[in-house]
Design an enzyme around this catalytic site. Structure first.
Site, PDB file in Angstrom:
ATOM      1  N   GLU A 154       0.795  -1.240   0.000  1.00  0.00           N
ATOM      2  CA  GLU A 154       0.000   0.000   0.000  1.00  0.00           C
ATOM      3  C   GLU A 154       0.828   1.290   0.000  1.00  0.00           C
ATOM      4  O   GLU A 154       0.652   2.155   0.849  1.00  0.00           O
ATOM      5  CB  GLU A 154      -0.977  -0.017   1.182  1.00  0.00           C
ATOM      6  CG  GLU A 154      -1.889  -1.228   1.165  1.00  0.00           C
ATOM      7  CD  GLU A 154      -2.835  -1.304   2.368  1.00  0.00           C
ATOM      8  OE1 GLU A 154      -2.742  -0.463   3.282  1.00  0.00           O
ATOM      9  OE2 GLU A 154      -3.671  -2.225   2.384  1.00  0.00           O
ATOM     10  N   GLU A 169      -5.879 -11.097  -1.388  1.00  0.00           N
ATOM     11  CA  GLU A 169      -6.733 -10.968  -0.189  1.00  0.00           C
ATOM     12  C   GLU A 169      -8.197 -10.967  -0.618  1.00  0.00           C
ATOM     13  O   GLU A 169      -8.976 -10.078  -0.251  1.00  0.00           O
ATOM     14  CB  GLU A 169      -6.412  -9.666   0.568  1.00  0.00           C
ATOM     15  CG  GLU A 169      -4.936  -9.525   0.923  1.00  0.00           C
ATOM     16  CD  GLU A 169      -4.591  -8.253   1.692  1.00  0.00           C
ATOM     17  OE1 GLU A 169      -5.508  -7.549   2.171  1.00  0.00           O
ATOM     18  OE2 GLU A 169      -3.393  -7.956   1.816  1.00  0.00           O
TER      19      GLU A 169
HETATM   20  C1  XIL Z   1      -6.634  -6.696   8.046  1.00  0.00           C
HETATM   21  C2  XIL Z   1      -6.958  -7.919   8.896  1.00  0.00           C
HETATM   22  O1  XIL Z   1      -7.796  -8.769   8.166  1.00  0.00           O
HETATM   23  C3  XIL Z   1      -7.621  -7.494  10.180  1.00  0.00           C
HETATM   24  O2  XIL Z   1      -7.766  -8.618  11.052  1.00  0.00           O
HETATM   25  C4  XIL Z   1      -6.798  -6.418  10.875  1.00  0.00           C
HETATM   26  O3  XIL Z   1      -7.503  -5.956  12.008  1.00  0.00           O
HETATM   27  C5  XIL Z   1      -6.528  -5.254   9.938  1.00  0.00           C
HETATM   28  O4  XIL Z   1      -5.896  -5.740   8.765  1.00  0.00           O
HETATM   29  N1  XIL Z   1      -5.002  -4.845   3.588  1.00  0.00           N
HETATM   30  C6  XIL Z   1      -4.041  -5.691   4.051  1.00  0.00           C
HETATM   31  C7  XIL Z   1      -4.371  -6.626   5.163  1.00  0.00           C
HETATM   32  O5  XIL Z   1      -2.948  -5.767   3.476  1.00  0.00           O
HETATM   33  O6  XIL Z   1      -3.274  -6.889   5.986  1.00  0.00           O
HETATM   34  C8  XIL Z   1      -5.526  -6.103   5.990  1.00  0.00           C
HETATM   35  O7  XIL Z   1      -5.858  -7.113   6.933  1.00  0.00           O
HETATM   36  C9  XIL Z   1      -6.694  -5.735   5.133  1.00  0.00           C
HETATM   37  C10 XIL Z   1      -6.308  -4.664   4.145  1.00  0.00           C
END
Ligand code: XIL
Length: 369
Positions: free
Chosen positions: A155, A260
């Site tokens: 990011e 994701e």
């Molecule tokens: C999220 C997790 O799923 C949650 O449990 C945590 O509280 C916050 O982060 N982008 C990413 C992930 O790269 O690491 C994030 O994961 C969601 C957005």
């Protein structure tokens, strides 16, 4: 005559039944098997799953061939203070993956969120480089040779394509990007190194990411892949936008991973887009319409959405290395808490009782066509 016909008929029946049996034997019994020749299928795992929660242990072993730590390898958890490392849960994750014969994708080395407070507080370039070097050496070094791929930077680009004004950019300038990739490659030369981000289908952001990645490539640093997080919705991004983005990232000569994946079925609160985890919106009843279960029409629409997305992934299987879901069942999903706390969301392939959803069955038919 009769004597000759009988054995022939017998042979024909035997051949037919053998053929049937072979077809049955190769029928994939899991999503990872279905796409075994195409791309890896992964899931994110959190503490309960890493600790072997019996309700999901066999499902995780059966359905997925690569694991990502949903949280435990992020800097504020694995390296909360300068001289403190928490390797217990990550070590358990690697042990679980080894037991299941699964790969591990490392998430993530350089990220402005869930960042160790001591790194977040750094104000000068030399101290930042020193801290990140120590972090990468300790974390990537510990799991050297055991990691399939790493999200080196997560990011770093804004929606308009500009670089995020993170503490890394502010202290080290944009040179931190190639620097981080070079550092990761020195410590872990064998893993694929990824740039990972959300909203990777937006035109301006995509152009910004491509510009940034080209600079990393021109610097001579090793970068192997682009991760599109895939926190998507029912209507957006469109299949066309996803396709154009896969093609554009792949044209850089890099692997593409969907890192994701989840599909939000709930109304999106105004003013929120993407997956910047610091965003939040107020809980209102109209934003949480399915507290009593997912209506049949929405379940069918979600199944179609997943089928369309996987048909596209399958079409571009030569470009896609991995597709990872952000969680196992709907109850686990971070989308119950983001961007609105306390909603009931249904973004994944397994329901709250770990049963396959209609979306799962729809994906399993994608290759039949
Ligand atoms: C999220 C997790 O799923 C949650 O449990 C945590 O509280 C916050 O982060 N982008 C990413 C992930 O790269 O690491 C994030 O994961 C969601 C957005």
């Amino acid at each position: 005559m009769k004597l000759r016909v009988l054995p022939l008929a017998f042979v024909a029946v035997l051949a037919w039944s053998c053929k049937e049996k072979t077809a049955e034997e190769v029928k994939p019994e899991s999503i990872k098997e279905l796409f075994a020749e195409d791309f890896l299928i992964g899931t994110a795992v959190n503490n309960g799953q890493i600790n072997g929660d019996a309700s999901q242990a066999s499902l995780i072993a059966k359905e997925f061939n690569v694991l990502t730590a949903e949280n435990v390898m992020k800097s504020s958890l694995i390296h909360p203070e300068e001289d403190t490392y928490n390797f217990e849960m990550p070590d358990k994750l690697f042990a679980l993956a080894e037991k299941n014969g699964q790969k591990v994708h490392g998430h993530t080395l350089v990220w402005h969120s869930q960042l160790s407070p001591f790194i977040a507080a750094i104000e000068d370039s030399a101290s930042m480089a020193e801290a990140l070097k120590a972090h990468i050496e300790a974390v990537a070094g510990r799991y050297k040779g055991k990691v399939y791929s790493w999200d080196v930077v997560n990011e770093a680009v804004e929606g308009d394509g500009s670089l995020r004004q993170s503490v890394f950019l502010k202290t080290m300038g944009e040179g931190y990007l190639p620097w981080a990739f070079k550092m990761a490659a020195e410590v872990e030369p064998d893993a694929d190194l990824y740039y990972n981000d959300y909203s990777m289908t937006g035109k301006a952001k995509r152009d910004g990411v491509i510009k940034m990645v080209k600079k990393i490539q021109e610097s001579g640093a090793k970068i192997d892949g682009i991760g599109m997080q895939g926190h998507w919705h029912m209507d957006f991004p469109t299949i066309q936008e996803i396709e154009e983005s896969i093609l554009a990232y792949s044209a850089l000569g890099l692997k593409v991973a969907i890192t994701e994946l989840d599909i939000d079925v709930l109304p999106n609160p105004q003013g929120v887009s993407g997956a910047e985890i610091s965003q939040s919106a107020e809980l209102k009843a109209e934003l949480d319409p399915y507290t009593d279960g997912l209506p049949a029409d929405v379940s069918a629409a979600l199944a179609k959405r997943y089928a369309d997305i996987f048909a596209l992934f399958y079409k571009h299987r030569d470009k896609i290395d991995r597709v990872t879901f952000w969680g196992v069942n709907d109850g686990d999903s971070w989308k119950n808490g983001f961007p609105v706390q306390g909603r009931t969301n249904y973004p994944l392939l397994f329901d709250r009782n770990n049963q396959r959803k209609e979306a799962y069955d729809a994906i399993m038919k994608v290759k039949d066509k």
